[in-house]
Design a protein around this motif. Structure first.
Motif: not given
Length: 277
Positions: A152-157, A167-168
């Motif tokens: 999820x974090x990777x997709x947000x980045x 994106x936070x």
């Protein structure tokens, strides 16, 4: 609490535990909460302006429709415990991709992602510097669920760097009305502080990609508050108010054993892919 200029906010997973806690705290004059869940959310309460959508985050057509006219998304939808890989992959990882692609296509400027301490679950108390474990520390997931939060974090980045979406990713500790055991005295985020954090995420003026810890200002905390404070998150609650109730006359020598010393707690010993109740 920081005031946000956002007018229409889509909340996925609005009928889940965190979603139900945040809903009344995010309602305000001039704001529409568009509530999406696989279980239809409750009708509007007094003082709420809500739109209800019964759909899954994996449904591309439904998500495109849900994102139309939205100013920001708070993405809480997904499986919140360990589960078989196929379920985690479909709902948590691919579901997040669907949400972000729909946000991009609809021109949504801001997305808040509900990540988790389980993305970094194998960090030990001894790994933390004196000023606390940074919110953007490298991943050390503890389960398939934790891996999904890393994804999820990777997709947000990715969607920030490619498309400029703000994106936070909030690495949430434990968001409940009150802590329920010794370990949660370290990881707790009160519902009121959860709303303060989300408002800060919605109001931060400079677009970017960032990770922050979702925790209260706990006396026993060993996770850094710096990243949250940088965007205007100033938590007011402290789990210590519940310490006597939880500990009684027990000797309190700080975190004991792996379950209390590891960021992921008991998830670090949970069998991979096992359904959790």
């Amino acid at each position: 609490m920081t005031e946000s200029k956002v007018e229409t906010v889509l909340i996925t997973g609005a009928n889940g535990g965190v979603g139900r806690l945040m809903r009344p705290r995010l309602a305000r004059e001039g704001r529409i909460l568009r509530l999406l869940d696989v279980v239809r959310p409750d009708p509007a309460a007094e003082g709420e302006a809500v739109e209800l959508i019964e759909a899954s985050v994996t449904d591309e057509a439904a998500m495109r429709e849900a994102c139309a006219g939205v100013d920001a998304i708070i993405h809480l939808g997904g499986i919140s415990v360990e589960a078989p890989w196929s379920d985690i992959l479909s709902v948590n990882i691919d579901g997040t991709r669907v949400v972000l692609e729909a946000a991009r296509d609809a021109g949504v400027a801001r997305v808040v992602l509900a990540s988790s301490n389980h993305a970094v679950g194998f960090y030990d108390l001894d790994d933390a510097p004196a000023d606390g474990l940074p919110a953007d520390v490298l991943p050390r997931p503890d389960t398939y669920y934790g891996v999904s939060k890393v994804a999820m974090e990777g997709l947000g980045s990715l969607f920030h760097d490619r498309y400029g979406i703000d994106v936070t990713a909030v690495r949430i500790g434990s968001c409940f009305e009150k802590p329920w055991d010794r370990r949660s005295l370290w990881t707790w985020m009160s519902p009121d502080d959860g709303a303060r954090l989300l408002e800060a995420c919605l109001a931060t003026p400079e677009p970017g990609f960032r990770m922050v810890w979702g925790i209260s200002r706990n006396t026993r905390n060993w996770w850094s508050m710096e990243a949250g404070e940088a965007i205007g998150y100033h938590p007011q609650d402290d789990s210590e108010a519940f310490a006597a109730e939880l500990l009684g006359d027990a000797v309190d020598d700080g975190p004991q054993g792996p379950e209390e010393r590891l960021a992921g707690g008991k998830f670090c010993s949970t069998p991979l892919g096992e359904h959790q109740k």
